[in-house]
Design an enzyme around this catalytic site. Structure first.
Site, short mmCIF file in Angstrom:
data_model
loop_
_atom_site.label_atom_id
_atom_site.label_comp_id
_atom_site.label_asym_id
_atom_site.label_seq_id
_atom_site.Cartn_x
_atom_site.Cartn_y
_atom_site.Cartn_z
N ASN A 141 0.95 -1.16 -0.13
CA ASN A 141 -0.23 -0.11 -0.01
C ASN A 141 0.85 1.17 -0.22
OD1 ASN A 141 -2.32 -1.25 -0.03
ND2 ASN A 141 -3.00 -0.12 1.94
N LYS A 232 -0.56 -12.22 -2.00
CA LYS A 232 0.28 -11.63 -3.00
C LYS A 232 1.73 -11.05 -2.41
CE LYS A 232 1.88 -7.00 -3.51
NZ LYS A 232 2.96 -6.71 -3.06
#
Length: 370
Positions: A141, A232
């Site tokens: 992020n 991920k």
């Protein structure tokens, strides 16, 4: 007895009725106490690609239950895949996309030796599995610039990339302060400390290098068992650090494969990972992943917020397939709309419009409108 005396006597003998307070549900009384505060459930923050970053539990879900849920979901998707009937991308399409992107950005070949960079964080770029895992968490992020800034700051505070004893002894607050320049430092510092503690507890040392000798599936399962590690993050460690053929899906890969019609429109990143990891041949996984990430950052049409102008070579190559997929979805909706359900005395009767013809085997759909 005077009238005044009689009135006073009546007042003393009459019971006084106290006005009852309105119930909390009443909205007209100003004296009503406020409704009880609702218990707010704090959701788990998710990273760039659905990695669970645990925060304080207030809904009774323990970390062990979350771990079990992750592993069960991974096992199911690993066996069946989330979209077994979704036939794209084909091996030919994967190869063609790889060819086009290589011509645009240069071929991306897996290095023969993994070297930990001293000037950037990277995503799984380290021969040390634990270091690769921490680098990948720092990249969640945020931009490459911010994750690199956080990694370099962390190295400066603790002396090196793998001084894990000092990191744990320094505590969460010190780590949070050292990586705050990278964003989400409160959550990421907690996750890193948890992983270090779990590693030491399970193996007696701060190391996960034994995963180099495990099978890809075993390594994936073990990485997912750590708090805060999702598909991920684990896939990046497999692809770059352990040099396995795995197709990691970040925000760029997820976006572009959606534009190419390689996944259902509503597929989330975790579903997309499992789907593409099954569909894309191993020989294209490393290069295609790196090239899609590169393309997602550089292409004006394929980057976040980009608008299609018809110039992107990649999108032009798959335009007809995308249109075909959209037509198929439109026709399927039309078929469903033509199913007439009507209530009668014997239950529900379904009637299909005979003018609608579907040939599934050939993926050829024909609609004869009245």
């Amino acid at each position: 007895m005077s009238a005044l005396t009689r009135q006073s006597s009546r007042l003393r003998s009459t019971p006084i009725k106290l006005k009852r307070e309105a119930s909390p549900s009443s909205s007209t009384s100003s004296l009503s106490p406020p409704p009880p505060a609702k218990t707010r459930k704090i959701k788990h923050e998710r990273s760039d690609s659905d990695t669970l970053l645990p925060v304080k539990e207030e809904n009774g879900t323990s970390p062990s239950k979350l771990k079990d849920r992750k592993l069960k979901l991974h096992e199911k998707n690993h066996i069946d895949g989330p979209f077994p009937s979704f036939a794209r991308p084909t091996p030919t399409e994967a190869a063609e996309a790889h060819r086009i992107l290589s011509s645009l950005h240069g071929a991306k070949v897996r290095p023969t030796q993994v070297v930990a960079s001293k000037v950037r964080a990277g995503c799984g770029d380290s021969p040390s599995v634990l270091d690769a895992l921490v680098r990948t968490i720092l990249s969640q992020n945020t931009s490459d610039t911010n994750s690199t800034r956080a990694k370099l700051s962390m190295d400066k505070v603790y002396g090196s990339s793998d001084n894990w004893d000092k990191v744990v002894l320094g505590g969460k607050d010190k780590l949070q302060e050292s990586i705050k320049c990278g964003g989400l430092s409160q959550v990421k510092s907690k996750v890193i400390i948890q992983i270090l503690n779990q590693s030491k507890e399970k193996y007696g040392k701060y190391s996960l290098d034994h995963l180099h000798n495990e099978s890809t599936e075993k390594a994936m399962e073990e990485l997912l068992s750590f708090d805060g590690v999702g598909p991920k993050t684990a896939s990046c460690v497999l692809l770059f650090c352990l040099q396995r053929e795995d197709f990691a899906v970040d925000t760029h890969v997820h976006r572009i494969t959606g534009l190419l019609g390689w996944r259902p429109k509503n597929a989330n990143r975790e579903q997309t990972y499992h789907h593409l990891n099954k569909r894309i041949p191993d020989e294209h996984k490393y290069g295609l992943h790196v090239l899609l990430v590169t393309h997602g950052k550089k292409c004006d049409e394929c980057k976040a917020g980009g608008k299609s102008t018809g110039k992107c070579e990649l999108r032009k190559a798959f335009k007809n397939e995308v249109m075909k997929g959209e037509t198929e979805q439109k026709v399927k909706k039309e078929i469903n709309d033509k199913v007439v359900k009507r209530e009668n005395g014997h239950g529900v009767k379904e009637e299909k419009d005979e003018n609608v013809k579907v040939e599934v085997e050939d993926v050829k759909i024909e609609v004869n409108k009245p």
